[in-house]
Design a protein around this motif. Structure first.
Motif, PDB file in Angstrom:
ATOM      1  N   THR A 141     -73.400 -39.507  79.029  1.00 51.70           N
ATOM      2  CA  THR A 141     -72.360 -39.119  78.061  1.00 51.70           C
ATOM      3  C   THR A 141     -72.727 -39.519  76.632  1.00 51.70           C
ATOM      4  OG1 THR A 141     -71.179 -41.175  78.552  1.00 51.70           O
ATOM      5  CG2 THR A 141     -70.500 -39.196  79.753  1.00 51.70           C
ATOM      6  N   LEU A 177     -66.863 -36.719  75.209  1.00 48.05           N
ATOM      7  CA  LEU A 177     -66.507 -36.876  76.620  1.00 48.05           C
ATOM      8  C   LEU A 177     -66.298 -38.345  76.981  1.00 48.05           C
ATOM      9  CD1 LEU A 177     -68.989 -34.369  78.300  1.00 48.05           C
ATOM     10  CD2 LEU A 177     -66.547 -34.063  77.953  1.00 48.05           C
ATOM     11  N   PHE A 179     -61.725 -35.519  77.972  1.00 49.23           N
ATOM     12  CA  PHE A 179     -62.074 -35.535  76.553  1.00 49.23           C
ATOM     13  C   PHE A 179     -61.346 -36.653  75.830  1.00 49.23           C
ATOM     14  CE2 PHE A 179     -62.624 -31.013  77.725  1.00 49.23           C
ATOM     15  CZ  PHE A 179     -63.960 -30.862  77.373  1.00 49.23           C
ATOM     16  N   ALA A 218     -64.873 -29.880  80.932  1.00 46.32           N
ATOM     17  CA  ALA A 218     -64.647 -31.307  81.150  1.00 46.32           C
ATOM     18  C   ALA A 218     -65.207 -31.780  82.477  1.00 46.32           C
ATOM     19  CB  ALA A 218     -63.151 -31.614  81.089  1.00 46.32           C
TER      20      ALA A 218
END
Length: 643
Positions: free
Chosen positions: A387, A402, A444, A475
């Motif tokens: 991420t 994220l 998110f 997502a």
């Protein structure tokens, strides 16, 4: 009361002269009377009394006559109540937007305002005139008479705050008189707060008698059939509008014609036409008794060409994309990251990053340039995605970030029907569809605008848009192990529309006055430029080379709505159409509250009369001249009729 020549008042000492003369005439002499004239004595006493009265009347008359004469030469006056504003500079802000085309009691609002300016502005009055598009600084009515008579309606909406900023930017040692002439359609009340406190502001707000108006709001492709387009024309009615004829033209050739019926409960109507799936370069037109400028909508549709799409990711996870991006509409290919040919990326219309565990720096740089040049990007994270690395990459496009991945089944229950991705997909809003779900999701950071949402209102799919392209981010992974989204009816319109570029597959219709970017495919040398032209106008837009494409910005060009061609020399590259903004169409949006706190006045003649009255000293020396003549006549009458 004040005097222009107060030194003349010293001559009031001359009033002593009539008094001295009068006293000399009143000297008394002692007389003796004989007895035989006793009767004449009584008569003489009466005559002497009458003569004394006459002399006193003459004295007062002469004193007043002389005093009035001296005061008249001293030129007395009363100071004007606004005398301190006598040095103000005048600025006239004139609205020449399309809503001023409406008719009032004495004709079109703009033409009547111009006529009043020409008739009632004093020839000696200096002023500055500011319109939506033109500015005349420090001029007079004779100098701009022809410009006013030739003043045209402007496609630029009336923005009072912008025009006030122009006036305020004008450096001056004097305060300002500002006259605003506008119908106030579409003007926000807070726009008038830009005036300075020391400004003397007058508002003239002419009102349209006829506020009924029909307008063509937009044109778009409703349905994409095998050999035809079904295009939808959206019309709006303001006021009492019942029946309006509408016609569709291609290259000035009539294609179809019908009648639109409005009712009291529905001010919007959607009219559909079916046209062949080929180049279309025409317009749709209506006829109504309201404004004329919004009765024609120009648009172009290019013959469809295949959309180039590449997905980057494992082949077994990308098979569902091959079933969506079929060969009849798309040129679709899939590459594992290790086999990716970077040279192909700049030729694509859309790129799908399908569950990449890591995005190399070289690919990040290429994709950033790709989006800037008008390509759409779809990001589907992998369960093993780093991420930190992905968020650094997404930071190039906006604020999408994220969170760490979490487990737990979550249903996708909400569709944003107003999003461009779904705006023309559903005939009506659907609430009870078969909800897809995910087992694991990243989620998110923050509340992002969602295209698709989970049942807890968090976003499943979000987007970041710019004038040329869009970046779509999921997502959660959507492989069959983690989600059943691939089996949902939503997957086809979602991915289909994410790959489409509206400039390539939809209606091409730009709005005049909006600084829009437009990309065309054209391979130009360094010395070549693109030209936009039709039979009336020819201009060169601001343009930037993007390898095999050219990005153009139109700003204030063209000045008139119509169908245009984009040319490379003598070769037509693409058709494009331009329309006026529709913000002026609803005449019921007039906002007279903009004049609250300022002086609202009927017409320009009243403005000049008010300024003249309030700032001109009241001269009263003429009254003293008249009194002088009156006392002179009065003296003559006294001399003649009083014995």
């Amino acid at each position: 009361m004040q005097f222009k020549h107060p030194e003349i008042l010293y001559f009031l000492f001359l009033l002593v002269i009539p008094i001295l003369v009068h006293l000399f005439q009143l000297r008394r002499f002692k007389k003796e009377y004989f007895t035989n004239v006793q009767f004449l004595k009584e008569l003489s006493i009466q005559t002497r009394k009458s003569s004394t009265i006459k002399k006193w009347l003459l004295l007062f008359t002469r004193l007043l006559l002389l005093a009035c004469l001296i005061l008249a030469f001293a030129q007395p006056f009363f100071t004007a109540k606004d005398s301190l504003k006598a040095t103000n500079e005048m600025y006239i802000i004139l609205d020449n937007s399309y809503s001023m085309q409406a008719k009032g009691q004495q004709g079109e609002l703009l033409k009547r305002a111009v006529q009043e300016l020409l008739e009632h502005t004093p020839e000696t009055q200096n002023f500055s005139l500011i319109t939506n598009t033109e500015t005349f600084w420090n001029t007079d009515i004779k100098s701009i008479q022809r410009d006013l008579q030739n003043l045209q309606y402007s496609a630029t909406p009336f923005r009072l705050d912008h025009l006030i900023a122009k006036v305020n930017a004008r450096k001056s040692a004097f305060n300002k008189d500002i006259v605003v002439i506008t119908d106030a359609v579409g003007v926000q009340a807070n726009e008038s707060k830009s005036f300075k406190k020391e400004d003397n502001v007058y508002f003239i707000i002419p009102e349209a008698e006829q506020k009924n108006n029909a307008a063509i709001d937009s044109v778009y492709i409703q349905q994409n059939l095998d050999s035809f387009y079904e295009i939808a024309v959206k019309l709006t009615a303001n006021g009492d509008v019942s029946t309006v004829p509408i016609a569709l033209y291609n290259q000035n050739k009539l294609i179809a014609k019908t009648v639109v019926n409005f009712d009291e409960n529905n001010s919007n109507q959607l009219i559909k036409f079916t046209i062949p799936k080929e180049d279309f370069h025409g317009y749709v037109s209506i006829t109504d008794k309201g404004l004329e400028y919004d009765n024609t909508y120009y648009f172009s549709i290019s013959k469809p060409s295949k959309t180039n799409v590449i997905s980057i990711g494992e082949t077994d996870k990308s098979n569902f994309l091959a079933r969506i991006y079929t060969a009849d509409v798309f040129n679709y290919t899939n590459f594992p990251l290790a086999n990716l040919d970077y040279n192909l990326l700049e030729k694509q219309d859309a790129i799908v990053l399908n569950e990449l565990k890591d995005i190399p720096q070289a690919l990040q740089t290429t994709l950033k340039s790709f989006v800037t040049k008008g390509g759409n990007l779809v990001v589907i994270p992998a369960e093993e995605t780093n991420t930190t690395t992905l968020n650094a990459f997404l930071g190039n496009f906006g604020v999408v970030q994220l969170k760490a991945i979490t487990g737990g089944d979550k249903k996708i229950t909400k569709i944003n029907f107003n999003h461009p991705l779904f705006s023309n997909v559903f005939e009506k809003k659907v609430d009870n569809f078969q909800y897809p779900s995910t087992k694991k999701a990243f989620g998110f950071v923050g509340n992002l605008p969602a295209v698709l949402s989970y049942e807890d209102q968090s976003a499943f799919l979000t987007s970041l848009s710019n004038p040329l392209s869009a970046v779509y981010v999921f997502a959660a992974p959507i492989n069959k192990t983690n989600s059943n989204f691939q089996n949902s009816p939503l997957i086809v319109p979602t991915f289909y529309n994410m790959a489409q570029n509206s400039q390539k597959s939809g209606v091409t219709a730009a709005t005049i006055g909006e600084d829009q970017s437009f990309v065309v495919e054209a391979l130009l040398s360094k010395d070549e430029i693109l030209t936009v032209k039709n039979t009336k106008e020819n201009f060169i837009p601001v343009q930037q080379l993007l390898n095999t494409k050219v990005k153009m910005n139109f700003a204030e060009n063209p000045t008139e709505a119509g169908n245009f061609g984009i040319f490379n020399g003598g070769n037509l590259v693409q058709n494009i159409s331009f329309n006026y903004t529709r913000t002026e169409s609803d005449l019921n949006l007039a906002n007279p509250d903009i004049a609250v706190g300022y002086t609202e006045i009927e017409d320009i003649e009243s403005v000049f009369n008010t300024i003249q009255t309030d700032r001109t000293d009241t001269q009263i020396w003429k009254w003293f001249v008249m009194l002088t003549l009156l006392f002179l006549v009065l003296e003559l009458l006294i001399q003649k009729f009083i014995k």
